[in-house]
Design a protein around this motif. Structure first.
Motif, PDB file in Angstrom:
ATOM      1  N   MET A  70       0.843  -1.189   0.000  1.00 41.13           N
ATOM      2  CA  MET A  70       0.000   0.000   0.000  1.00 41.13           C
ATOM      3  C   MET A  70       0.883   1.246   0.000  1.00 41.13           C
ATOM      4  SD  MET A  70      -2.747  -1.311   2.851  1.00 41.13           S
ATOM      5  CE  MET A  70      -3.436   0.325   3.062  1.00 41.13           C
ATOM      6  N   PHE A  71       0.871   1.975  -1.107  1.00 40.72           N
ATOM      7  CA  PHE A  71       1.617   3.223  -1.179  1.00 40.72           C
ATOM      8  C   PHE A  71       0.807   4.384  -0.619  1.00 40.72           C
ATOM      9  CE2 PHE A  71       3.721   1.001  -4.838  1.00 40.72           C
ATOM     10  CZ  PHE A  71       4.984   0.966  -4.289  1.00 40.72           C
ATOM     11  N   ASP A  72      -0.497   4.306  -0.752  1.00 36.93           N
ATOM     12  CA  ASP A  72      -1.372   5.415  -0.382  1.00 36.93           C
ATOM     13  C   ASP A  72      -2.555   4.875   0.422  1.00 36.93           C
ATOM     14  OD1 ASP A  72      -3.199   7.536  -0.272  1.00 36.93           O
ATOM     15  OD2 ASP A  72      -2.619   8.304  -2.226  1.00 36.93           O
ATOM     16  N   PRO A  73      -2.770   5.384   1.648  1.00 37.45           N
ATOM     17  CA  PRO A  73      -3.885   4.876   2.456  1.00 37.45           C
ATOM     18  C   PRO A  73      -5.248   5.342   1.956  1.00 37.45           C
ATOM     19  CG  PRO A  73      -2.836   6.720   3.565  1.00 37.45           C
ATOM     20  CD  PRO A  73      -1.997   6.421   2.350  1.00 37.45           C
TER      21      PRO A  73
ATOM     22  N   SER B  12      -4.828   2.104  -6.063  1.00 37.89           N
ATOM     23  CA  SER B  12      -5.233   0.894  -5.352  1.00 37.89           C
ATOM     24  C   SER B  12      -3.987   0.253  -4.742  1.00 37.89           C
ATOM     25  CB  SER B  12      -5.893  -0.090  -6.327  1.00 37.89           C
ATOM     26  OG  SER B  12      -4.917  -0.651  -7.196  1.00 37.89           O
ATOM     27  N   PRO B  13      -4.164  -0.669  -3.795  1.00 40.88           N
ATOM     28  CA  PRO B  13      -3.009  -1.450  -3.338  1.00 40.88           C
ATOM     29  C   PRO B  13      -2.403  -2.206  -4.523  1.00 40.88           C
ATOM     30  CG  PRO B  13      -4.898  -1.761  -1.875  1.00 40.88           C
ATOM     31  CD  PRO B  13      -5.404  -1.034  -3.081  1.00 40.88           C
ATOM     32  N   VAL B  14      -1.128  -2.493  -4.426  1.00 42.20           N
ATOM     33  CA  VAL B  14      -0.444  -3.267  -5.464  1.00 42.20           C
ATOM     34  C   VAL B  14      -0.441  -4.733  -5.032  1.00 42.20           C
ATOM     35  CG1 VAL B  14       1.700  -3.630  -6.730  1.00 42.20           C
ATOM     36  CG2 VAL B  14       1.012  -1.305  -6.080  1.00 42.20           C
ATOM     37  N   TRP B  15      -0.980  -5.579  -5.911  1.00 46.48           N
ATOM     38  CA  TRP B  15      -1.009  -7.020  -5.652  1.00 46.48           C
ATOM     39  C   TRP B  15       0.150  -7.678  -6.395  1.00 46.48           C
ATOM     40  CZ3 TRP B  15      -5.046  -9.315  -2.730  1.00 46.48           C
ATOM     41  CH2 TRP B  15      -6.051  -8.422  -2.332  1.00 46.48           C
TER      42      TRP B  15
ATOM     43  N   ASN C 149       4.073   1.358   4.345  1.00 49.26           N
ATOM     44  CA  ASN C 149       5.023   2.401   4.712  1.00 49.26           C
ATOM     45  C   ASN C 149       4.290   3.349   5.653  1.00 49.26           C
ATOM     46  OD1 ASN C 149       6.637   4.707   4.854  1.00 49.26           O
ATOM     47  ND2 ASN C 149       7.400   4.442   2.769  1.00 49.26           N
ATOM     48  N   VAL C 150       4.499   3.184   6.954  1.00 45.48           N
ATOM     49  CA  VAL C 150       3.754   3.959   7.951  1.00 45.48           C
ATOM     50  C   VAL C 150       4.092   5.442   7.848  1.00 45.48           C
ATOM     51  CG1 VAL C 150       3.255   4.224  10.421  1.00 45.48           C
ATOM     52  CG2 VAL C 150       3.666   1.952   9.465  1.00 45.48           C
ATOM     53  N   THR C 151       5.307   5.759   7.429  1.00 46.97           N
ATOM     54  CA  THR C 151       5.710   7.161   7.285  1.00 46.97           C
ATOM     55  C   THR C 151       4.767   7.893   6.339  1.00 46.97           C
ATOM     56  OG1 THR C 151       8.023   6.510   7.631  1.00 46.97           O
ATOM     57  CG2 THR C 151       7.624   8.695   6.721  1.00 46.97           C
ATOM     58  N   MET C 152       4.368   7.230   5.254  1.00 42.16           N
ATOM     59  CA  MET C 152       3.437   7.834   4.308  1.00 42.16           C
ATOM     60  C   MET C 152       2.014   7.823   4.852  1.00 42.16           C
ATOM     61  SD  MET C 152       4.738   6.442   0.611  1.00 42.16           S
ATOM     62  CE  MET C 152       3.497   7.433  -0.224  1.00 42.16           C
ATOM     63  N   LEU C 153       1.703   6.840   5.679  1.00 41.51           N
ATOM     64  CA  LEU C 153       0.361   6.702   6.229  1.00 41.51           C
ATOM     65  C   LEU C 153       0.072   7.750   7.301  1.00 41.51           C
ATOM     66  CD1 LEU C 153      -2.215   4.829   6.388  1.00 41.51           C
ATOM     67  CD2 LEU C 153      -1.026   3.640   8.227  1.00 41.51           C
TER      68      LEU C 153
END
Length: 205
Positions: A44-47, A62-65, A156-160
């Motif tokens: 997940m790059f973007d929440p 979207s999440p990357v699968w 990536n929690v930093t982005m979240l």
């Protein structure tokens, strides 16, 4: 092996009882077939996503699968299943297959791995791969867990940790946003378990 596991046995039994050949039909609808998937990794790059898979909106992320097959993939069959009628596009020097019907991107990583997501998420993945120099906290975690679990989710929690997300959390959970990464793994044998691990930059955090 998700589809071959004991937990999925009930689903296999149900579909077999529902009608002769239904299990084979279900297996044949996907490529690789569920029984031929070694693992699935979700990045997940973007929440701020609305759908787990591409839904046809050009600006959506979207999440990357990332799917890993047990055996080498047949490129033609893969494209026919996930990107029928797609067009080849280039981004950052890499080719991916764009399907306008659901605004998705399919990036073939190697002979056993591919990534599927909305087009914006696929181009983001390509950019991230290009910028990556050596390892990163999230890639290090993926490397340590490689081959151990059928399901893996990396965040990536930093982005979240946006101000909006922090505002919506109870105060006691706010320190968790200081983490660098979140890794969630799922196992189906010997029993179904889900584990989550946060990794911080320093011991003080």
């Amino acid at each position: 092996d998700v589809w071959s596991s004991d937990t999925a046995k009930q689903l296999r039994t149900f579909t077999a009882q529902a009608g002769a050949g239904l299990l084979a039909d279900f297996d044949a609808r996907f490529y690789p077939a569920p029984s031929e998937v070694e693992s699935v990794t979700i990045v997940m790059f973007d929440p701020n996503y609305r759908d787990l898979i591409p839904a046809g909106r050009p600006s959506d992320k979207s999440p990357v699968w990332v799917v890993t097959a047990k055996q080498p993939l047949n490129k033609d069959t893969l494209l026919k299943t996930l990107a029928k009628g797609s067009k080849v596009r280039k981004h950052g020097g890499k080719e991916y297959h764009f399907d306008e019907s659901n605004w998705s991107g399919l990036l073939i990583l190697d002979d056993r791995n591919y990534a599927f997501a909305s087009e914006d998420s696929i181009t983001h993945l390509i950019d991230s791969m290009a910028k990556a120099k050596g390892s990163s906290p999230l890639s290090d975690q993926f490397a340590r867990e490689a081959g151990k679990h059928p399901m893996t989710l990396g965040v990536n929690v930093t982005m979240l940790a946006t101000p909006e997300v922090a505002k919506g959390l109870p105060p006691e959970f706010a320190p968790l946003l200081k983490a660098k990464t979140l890794l969630v793994t799922g196992d189906l044998t010997p029993k179904t378990t889900v584990s989550a691990k946060l990794e911080f930059g320093t011991e003080a955090e």
